[in-house]
Design a protein around this motif. Sequence first.
Motif, short mmCIF file in Angstrom:
data_model
loop_
_atom_site.label_atom_id
_atom_site.label_comp_id
_atom_site.label_asym_id
_atom_site.label_seq_id
_atom_site.Cartn_x
_atom_site.Cartn_y
_atom_site.Cartn_z
N LEU B 50 40.98 33.11 33.76
CA LEU B 50 40.57 33.50 35.05
C LEU B 50 39.57 32.60 35.73
O LEU B 50 39.42 32.21 36.96
CB LEU B 50 40.18 34.96 35.09
CG LEU B 50 40.16 35.73 36.44
CD1 LEU B 50 41.53 35.82 36.94
CD2 LEU B 50 39.50 37.26 36.14
N ILE B 51 38.63 32.62 34.90
CA ILE B 51 37.26 31.78 35.35
C ILE B 51 37.39 30.25 35.65
O ILE B 51 36.85 29.84 36.50
CB ILE B 51 36.13 32.04 34.13
CG1 ILE B 51 35.47 33.41 34.22
CG2 ILE B 51 34.86 31.00 34.41
CD1 ILE B 51 34.63 33.97 33.14
N SER B 52 38.22 29.76 34.56
CA SER B 52 38.42 28.27 34.77
C SER B 52 39.38 28.01 35.78
O SER B 52 39.25 27.07 36.67
CB SER B 52 39.09 27.62 33.39
OG SER B 52 40.37 27.99 33.40
N ARG B 53 40.14 28.91 36.15
CA ARG B 53 41.08 29.07 37.40
C ARG B 53 40.21 28.91 38.72
O ARG B 53 40.44 28.34 39.67
CB ARG B 53 42.09 29.90 37.35
CG ARG B 53 43.59 29.67 37.86
CD ARG B 53 44.32 30.77 37.14
NE ARG B 53 44.90 30.41 35.92
CZ ARG B 53 45.88 29.35 35.95
NH1 ARG B 53 46.34 28.88 37.26
NH2 ARG B 53 46.29 29.11 34.70
N VAL B 54 39.13 30.04 38.73
CA VAL B 54 38.60 30.31 39.87
C VAL B 54 37.44 29.14 40.15
O VAL B 54 37.26 28.61 41.17
CB VAL B 54 38.00 31.65 39.97
CG1 VAL B 54 36.92 31.85 41.22
CG2 VAL B 54 39.05 32.64 39.90
N PRO B 81 38.32 34.20 46.01
CA PRO B 81 36.80 33.85 45.68
C PRO B 81 36.34 32.54 46.57
O PRO B 81 37.23 31.80 47.07
CB PRO B 81 37.29 33.31 44.27
CG PRO B 81 38.65 33.19 44.35
CD PRO B 81 39.29 33.99 45.03
N ARG B 82 35.26 32.65 46.70
CA ARG B 82 34.54 31.66 47.29
C ARG B 82 34.52 30.55 46.57
O ARG B 82 34.22 30.32 45.24
CB ARG B 82 32.94 32.28 47.53
CG ARG B 82 32.87 33.15 48.68
CD ARG B 82 31.52 34.10 48.53
NE ARG B 82 31.64 34.84 49.36
CZ ARG B 82 30.43 34.90 50.39
NH1 ARG B 82 29.50 34.50 49.90
NH2 ARG B 82 30.40 36.13 51.17
N PHE B 268 32.94 38.79 43.19
CA PHE B 268 34.05 39.46 43.06
C PHE B 268 34.65 39.34 41.66
O PHE B 268 34.83 40.05 40.81
CB PHE B 268 35.25 39.05 44.07
CG PHE B 268 36.61 39.21 43.55
CD1 PHE B 268 37.37 40.46 43.79
CD2 PHE B 268 37.25 38.06 43.12
CE1 PHE B 268 38.68 40.41 43.53
CE2 PHE B 268 38.80 38.23 42.55
CZ PHE B 268 39.07 39.11 42.88
N ILE B 269 34.70 37.96 41.18
CA ILE B 269 35.32 37.69 39.77
C ILE B 269 34.22 38.17 38.73
O ILE B 269 34.73 38.52 37.76
CB ILE B 269 35.46 36.29 39.69
CG1 ILE B 269 36.99 36.29 39.26
CG2 ILE B 269 34.98 35.72 38.70
CD1 ILE B 269 37.62 34.89 39.16
N PHE B 270 32.95 37.94 39.05
CA PHE B 270 31.92 38.40 38.09
C PHE B 270 32.11 39.86 37.85
O PHE B 270 32.06 40.40 36.60
CB PHE B 270 30.59 37.97 38.56
CG PHE B 270 29.45 38.40 37.69
CD1 PHE B 270 29.12 37.68 36.56
CD2 PHE B 270 28.67 39.39 37.81
CE1 PHE B 270 28.35 38.17 35.67
CE2 PHE B 270 27.83 39.85 37.19
CZ PHE B 270 27.68 39.16 35.95
N SER B 271 32.25 40.61 38.97
CA SER B 271 32.04 42.15 38.79
C SER B 271 33.40 42.59 38.13
O SER B 271 33.26 43.41 37.30
CB SER B 271 31.66 42.90 39.97
OG SER B 271 32.62 42.67 40.91
N ALA B 272 34.39 41.85 38.44
CA ALA B 272 35.82 42.31 37.80
C ALA B 272 35.81 41.96 36.23
O ALA B 272 35.87 42.91 35.54
CB ALA B 272 36.71 41.38 38.14
#
Lengths: 247, 408
Positions: B50-54, B81-82, B268-272
Amino acid sequence: MGGGEPLIWLQGLRKTYNAGLPNEEEVLHGIDLSIQPGEFTALIGPSGSGKSTLLNNIGLLEAASAGSYHLSGRDVTGFNDDERTYARHAVLGFIFQFHHLLPAFTALENVMMPGLIGQRRGAGIDGGRRPATDLRARATTLLDAVGLSKAYDKKPQELSGGMQQRVAIARALVQEPQLVLADEPTGNLDTATSDSIFALLRRFNREFGTALLIVTHDPRLAERCDRIVELVDGRIASDRANVVSQS
Amino acid sequence: MTALGFELTVALRFLREGRMQTALTVGGAGIGVAVIFFITAVLAGVQADLISRVTGAQPHIVVKPPEETVAPLIAGGVGLPRIFSLQARPQRLTTIDGWQSLLQTVEQTPGVRAVAPVASGSALGIKGDASRSVLLLGTELERYLRVVRLDDKISAGVLQLGPGDALIGIELAKDLGAVLGDRFRVQSAQGVSEVFRIRALLDLGSRELNRRYVYTDLRSAQSLLGIPGRVTNLDVSVLEMMKAEEVADRLRTQSGQLIEDWIQTNTFIFSAINNQNIMTTLIKVFISIVVVLGIASVLVVSVVQKRKEIGILRAVGATRQQMLRVFLWQGIMVGVAGALLGSVLGYLLIVVFSHVLRDAEGQALFSLVYDVQLIGIVVLAAAALGLLSAALPARNAARLDPAQAIRG
Ligand SMILES: Nc1ncnc2c1ncn2[C@@H]1O[C@H](COP(=O)(O)OP(=O)(O)OP(=O)(O)O)[C@@H](O)[C@H]1O
Ligand SMILES: [Mg+2]
């Protein structure tokens, strides 16, 4: 025997169960008793008279409620659980009616168990510890002496009742105790086996000078002891020397 | 028998004697450990993906000169995501004063893994009739690769950034009608232009990036952008992604520059991920509790079953402490055996499910990284849990009155 310092010296020993509860019950009502080193004594009396209770108190498995107890000249009356355990381990051996061997261990391992227990313990009351090889040698010698040289590696379940009791005797003697307490050691054995077990106890008594206190319901066996103490209702009703015809 | 000492010998023998009981508890503990292993591996895989994608081609932290106030633009629609600012920058680029010494300071900040100097600004990519607006990004490749992994984003070609070399997004190549090895021209807003050869096509994880990114060497970008010897930002990677905020704070107080971290720009991704971690930690705690209760209940029963044996051992001279340790050892051994079994089961689960669970592109969702250190930690933790499980049963065993136990 006589003379010398008694091995066991009880004065006014009382034992009360469930103290402070509605079912409080005094089982031993002031026992005065002394046993000399090497004495071979029978403890008799009706069922419920407190024989096992007295044996457990002498054996330091439980603590008396009142009175005093000297073991080998030392006052052990106020001993805590650990002190009683150490003293028991150093001076006493046990034989019970139902053999009470550990089913997960072989005959030899059962005999070695008391030594293993003491092996890594601080000196404590035991005094010096003995090396493991010495322990194994003592255990095999004893198993040979009780006629089980072929049963070292047998589990208790694979042995007959008489054989199990022989293992228990070897275990009681492995630490070279001064006194062995036997609670109906022949209680559930047939007459012939009882006789041989009894003969064995007598033999060790003579060979090693180990004192024995044997609870028995069998008057025939009691008559083969040097001294007979009778307990009735938690009191000593009679205590007499017995002259045994040498057999 | 004498080598292990009394407590361990008896503990082992008791466990062996209780075959079925022991097997069931070890099995239960093993399944618990396997599930914990599995969740950990899957989650790590999913989150890394997920992280590498975003954040794909984005550095964890960007150090910018303080005056700059270009707001990051929201790429795509709501909920997406921004992405870092792709907006055309003002004509006069702001640059970092004394970036060489700042780079060293940043490099030595705890938590920082690598730093790369970057000169970037908007420009035009031109090939024949086609021209596209691009983001020119000049850097030192060797340093930059330690900040952003471009090596796993190569679609074609090799990573090479000498003078006159460029790495560009695959969409941009299509738009320009260029293929690997072709030359194309970059013309900056400042009116300078230079020709580059395409050394690699990159898939940066999103269409937007693939259409705009042009990587060149630092010097070429500097001269194109009219800022010779200067950089517009320092790109930073951190050792632990989820702690980027802490490192950013440290840099903020230290450097006086404008610091942007990926968490700020991807809240968003961090809190997810954070919520996911809390949930799975809870699950792991509950599994551990179930394992502890399982071991404890079996040992409690075992103490009752072994009442007579405990009485015998006490009668022949074992102290309360020794009996306590006999049962504590049993708990420890069941825990450790469970952890070892669980590690094997967990490994099998991961092998099986890495074939089943796949991402949108059919790639395995998590890699088979089987961490030996993790096994060590789990075994130690399981030993501790086993010890904890055995506490109550062992106390019961120690408290048993030997006279009562022997009477019957
Ligand atoms: N833990 C205990 N709590 C309460 N009462 C007990 C306990 N142990 C023994 N008693 C009581 O103490 C009395 C003496 O019991 P003990 O077992 O000492 O008798 P005994 O002479 O050995 O009998 P037996 O010949 O049947 O073995 C009995 O009335 C018994 O119920
Ligand atoms: Mg009795």
